[in-house]
Design an enzyme around this catalytic site. Structure first.
Site, PDB file in Angstrom:
ATOM      1  N   HIS A  75      -6.889  -1.468 -53.081  1.00  0.00           N
ATOM      2  CA  HIS A  75      -5.822  -2.000 -52.229  1.00  0.00           C
ATOM      3  C   HIS A  75      -5.620  -3.512 -52.316  1.00  0.00           C
ATOM      4  O   HIS A  75      -4.728  -4.053 -51.672  1.00  0.00           O
ATOM      5  CB  HIS A  75      -6.047  -1.544 -50.795  1.00  0.00           C
ATOM      6  CG  HIS A  75      -6.082  -0.045 -50.663  1.00  0.00           C
ATOM      7  ND1 HIS A  75      -4.973   0.744 -50.872  1.00  0.00           N
ATOM      8  CD2 HIS A  75      -7.110   0.810 -50.405  1.00  0.00           C
ATOM      9  CE1 HIS A  75      -5.311   2.015 -50.721  1.00  0.00           C
ATOM     10  NE2 HIS A  75      -6.595   2.082 -50.444  1.00  0.00           N
ATOM     11  N   CYS A 105     -11.412   8.283 -47.801  1.00  0.00           N
ATOM     12  CA  CYS A 105     -11.511   7.276 -48.872  1.00  0.00           C
ATOM     13  C   CYS A 105     -12.948   7.218 -49.392  1.00  0.00           C
ATOM     14  O   CYS A 105     -13.176   7.176 -50.598  1.00  0.00           O
ATOM     15  CB  CYS A 105     -11.124   5.887 -48.363  1.00  0.00           C
ATOM     16  SG  CYS A 105      -9.360   5.552 -48.453  1.00  0.00           S
TER      17      CYS A 105
END
Lengths: 276, 110
Positions: A194, A237
């Site tokens: 990210h 995740c």
């Protein structure tokens, strides 16, 4: 074995000296990184995750928003939120402004308890204080409640505060460390996807930028075939990178949410969201 | 770090992990139940240590489960091999947690 150990050791770069945490400078650098990396993306558009990175996906999403997949959850959440507990009280009694339009202030650091209180945790604390059992942090009911509360807060900018308390700063720093720490057999950190690779594909998905990544939570994910809370997102995740997830709402996850929300201060709440 | 750097680092890490596992899984034939129990206990203890660092890997748990399943079937060669693989994976997760105590700062946006 020795050869492998040497190979692994060689990968570890010399670390810089520890710095004193400076959340204001961090948030500025964080925002600057993304707006520099993606100069065509409007600041407030980062909250739309992969749709801010890819025009084709954005068009599909805009069409989907005509009949958003989180709508059923939103209705359920509103109904749950309004329904009184057995003792006659309700969620509204536990929150400022009766819980309407307050999502942007969560998580906050509770100086009495000395820990980060997320919206999910606050909801369960409210339930337990009123004689109700806690909800699962990763199931539909919690997603529905947080969806409704996010919806009533849409457009309000994240306003996360770090009080003048060394424990709050420590929680913030712990969250930051968690964000950048590599884990799991795949040796990924949150930042690997990210920060280093937003806009890039990982299998069929387009990775979302970390800036504003929590503003759209909770989300309906087509991959899940349903709604997911922040807890569900964090734990899944970890599993995807082959790390054993911590328990939902573990201190590490709450601190991570505190950090990620703080560095997105000023960006509007857009939840509930939908993602592929 | 650019994409090539990331891939190189991941590839090297994976290669190193494989080397650890390959070394750990070269087991002589005809292992006994006692061999399995010793190997399993060592793997479990190492994985518990990784748990103390809040950094267990899913593949370690899978290898431990494989070891138990093979032992239940009486296949102690496979059970020992899986237990040693689990121990090697747990050691790698401990190495990762230890090195990341400082290395995370290299990824930080400043």
């Amino acid at each position: 074995m020795a050869l492998a150990a040497v190979a692994l050791a060689a990968l570890t770069l010399a670390a810089p000296a520890a710095d004193t945490p400076d959340p204001v400078a961090d948030a500025k650098a964080f925002r600057n990184f993304f707006v520099t990396k993606f100069p065509k993306v409007k600041l407030e558009d980062f909250v739309n995750g992969p749709y801010s990175m890819n025009e084709g996906m954005r068009r599909q999403w805009e069409e989907k928003e005509q009949f958003p997949p989180y709508e059923f959850s939103l209705d359920t959440g509103k109904e749950m939120f309004s329904r009184p507990f057995k003792n006659g009280k309700s969620y509204a009694d536990c929150f400022p402004n009766q819980g309407i339009g307050v999502r942007q202030n969560y998580p906050y650091f509770d100086t009495n308890e000395g820990k980060v209180i997320t919206l999910e945790l606050a909801l369960n604390k409210c339930r337990e204080a009123n004689g109700e059992s806690a909800l699962s942090y990763v199931r539909d009911d919690m997603a529905a409640l947080t969806a409704y509360m996010a919806f009533t807060s849409r457009g309000k900018p994240f306003d996360i505060k770090i009080p003048d308390d060394p424990r709050a700063l420590e929680a913030y720093q712990n969250g930051k460390r968690y964000f950048y720490t590599r884990r799991g057999q795949l040796n990924f950190s949150c930042a690997t996807c990210h920060v280093q690779n937003p806009g890039e594909r990982i299998r069929a998905e387009i990775l979302a930028p970390a800036l504003g990544i929590l503003n759209a939570m909770p989300i309906y994910r087509s991959e899940w075939g349903g709604m997911g809370t922040i807890s569900r997102r964090f734990t899944s995740c970890n599993s995807q990178i082959r790390g054993v997830p911590l328990e939902p709402q573990a201190e590490e996850y709450r601190d991570l949410e505190y950090y990620l929300s703080y560095v997105s201060n000023g960006l509007p709440i857009s939840g509930p969201g939908s993602r592929p | 770090m650019n994409m090539t750097g990331i891939i190189l680092r991941i590839s090297t890490f994976t290669l190193a992990s494989l080397l650890v596992i390959a070394n750990a899984t070269s087991v002589p034939a005809a292992s006994s139940e006692a061999d399995f129990k010793a190997a399993y206990a060592a793997a479990e203890a190492t994985n518990k240590e990784a748990g103390g660092l809040r950094n267990q890997w899913t593949v370690t748990a899978e290898a431990l489960a494989d070891a138990r399943k093979a032992a239940d079937k009486g296949d102690f060669d496979r059970a020992v091999a899986s237990a040693k693989e689990a121990e090697a994976l747990a050691k790698a997760s401990i190495f990762q947690a230890t090195s990341e105590k400082e290395a995370w700062k290299n990824l930080e946006i400043r």
